[in-house]
Design an enzyme around this catalytic site. Structure first.
Site: not given
Ligand code: AMP
Length: 395
Positions: A10, A87, A176, A237, A281, A330, A381
């Protein structure tokens, strides 16, 4: 036949995310990230079962970085790599499925550059570099947009003059797609339903966020549009705003289009609303500590997500379940709970214990009795891109 190995790549403008996928193993034998390519700080991070390691590669471009990655991938693959899956962000209306890369299909990706001026050239530089380094290996392009090519016209057209669509391709494409396709199929498997006879609402919530209505394994509507800016509140965004905002900011503040575009893509969303961070987080902790900006960002994020899911319901005749995926989907039980609280009219009720259990890769159903099914399904993915590559090798 021994289990085959696919390298998944990617490429961003200054980065390469890669994973070696073995069709018989659930974890990746090797994965990593090359970043800050083209600068003196260029570095490649490798991760395998033995641990993590970083290699400094000053001024390396995509091809130089791939040349460093290759021997390690081949070693991790036991000397046998079967294909490469790339990708590709924008397939426009030319690509409604993954495709073998050759002169014709590369020209098709180039023809879509105007639709994704930042992403497609980066994807193409990775493809050219990989083809130079591995001329014998079959290479496959997997498009973020392809899954949504099944949307009906009433879902993908904007109410703007017809000419803009016919001459310039101004329409909703959605992104996505690889994730929405993967998790809706997994959801059907987990629920014991045939994917070709099932209906899902999917919320992919990562740094970028989108919803999708999936009917019988096909996308019928999605929240992103011509670009990934449309729809939900995301990390940086804005998602949907009044289209006249551009005019307003230009007239009142004298802002140029490029400044407005950068603000909406990079300074808005969770980051802009909270004034604190784009990371859910950080915002979750700050909200618990009473930070007003984090609280507002969280509330707007969940409400707008619920509103989008309810709207996606228009594309379904029945509902077999709602699926949460992506880093936030997740892992964040509180985002799921708050979002579902806005969807009582659709009958959703969450089981607090099951909801709390589904984090860090744990898949499962989290609905309470009497509610439509609600699932948490980790996306993958890279595996979907490898599966598509293998399917084209077999064809
Ligand atoms: P991704 O782009 O799929 O890797 O997701 C990134 C987002 O997932 C970021 O906003 C992270 O803060 C959020 N994220 C990852 N772990 C957690 C968690 N335990 N609680 C809340 N948000 C999370």
């Amino acid at each position: 036949m021994s289990a085959r190995n696919i390298l998944v790549i990617n490429c961003g403008s200054s980065s390469i995310k890669f994973a070696l996928v073995n069709e018989a193993q659930s974890s990746f034998p090797l994965q990593g990230l090359a970043e800050r390519l083209g600068s003196p700080e260029a570095v490649i991070h490798f991760e395998n079962a033995a641990g993590k390691e970083s290699l400094s590669v000053p001024d390396a471009d995509h091809q130089a970085a791939l040349a460093q990655i290759l021997p390690r991938v081949e070693e991790a693959a036991g000397g046998h790599l079967d294909g490469i899956g790339h990708r590709v962000v924008h397939g426009g209306e030319k690509f409604f499925a993954s495709t073998l890369l050759n002169g014709d299909t590369l020209a098709g990706i180039e023809a879509n550059i105007q639709l994704a001026p930042l992403h497609n050239p980066a994807n193409l530089s990775g493809i050219h570099a990989a083809m130079n380094l591995f001329p014998e290996l079959p290479q496959v392009g997997v498009f973020d947009t392809a899954f949504h090519q099944s949307m009906p016209e009433h879902a993908y057209r904007y109410a703007v003059p017809d000419l803009l669509y016919k001459e310039y391709g101004v329409r909703r494409y959605g992104f996505h797609g690889t994730s929405h396709r993967y998790v809706s199929k997994r959801a059907a498997e987990l629920a014991g339903l045939p994917v070709e006879n099932s209906s899902w609402l999917v919320a992919h919530l990562g740094n970028g966020c989108s919803t999708c209505a999936v009917v019988n394994g096909e996308s019928r509507d999605t929240s992103m549009g011509l670009t990934p800016l449309e729809g939900l509140v995301m990390g940086t965004r804005s998602g949907d705003v009044d289209p006249s905002l551009h005019n307003f900011l230009h007239n009142t503040l004298g802002w140029e289009l490029s400044k407005i575009d950068a603000m909406l893509n990079k300074e808005s969303g969770l980051k802009g609303l909270s004034g604190l961070s784009n990371d859910m987080r950080t915002l979750t902790e700050a909200r618990q500590a009473g930070h007003p900006g984090a609280t507002l960002a969280f509330e707007v994020f969940c409400y707008r997500l619920a509103k989008s899911l309810a709207a996606m319901g228009c594309a379904l005749e029945q509902l077999d379940g709602l699926v949460f995926t992506g880093g936030i989907g997740e892992n964040s039980a509180v985002v799921r709970e708050r979002t579902l609280a806005h969807l009582k009219l659709l009958g959703f009720k969450v089981d607090a214990e099951a909801n709390a259990r589904c984090t860090r890769g744990v898949a499962g159903e989290i609905q309470a009795a009497g509610s439509p099914r609600i699932l948490v399904v980790p996306t993958n993915e890279e595996r979907q891109i490898a599966l598509d590559t293998l399917a084209l090798l077999d064809a």
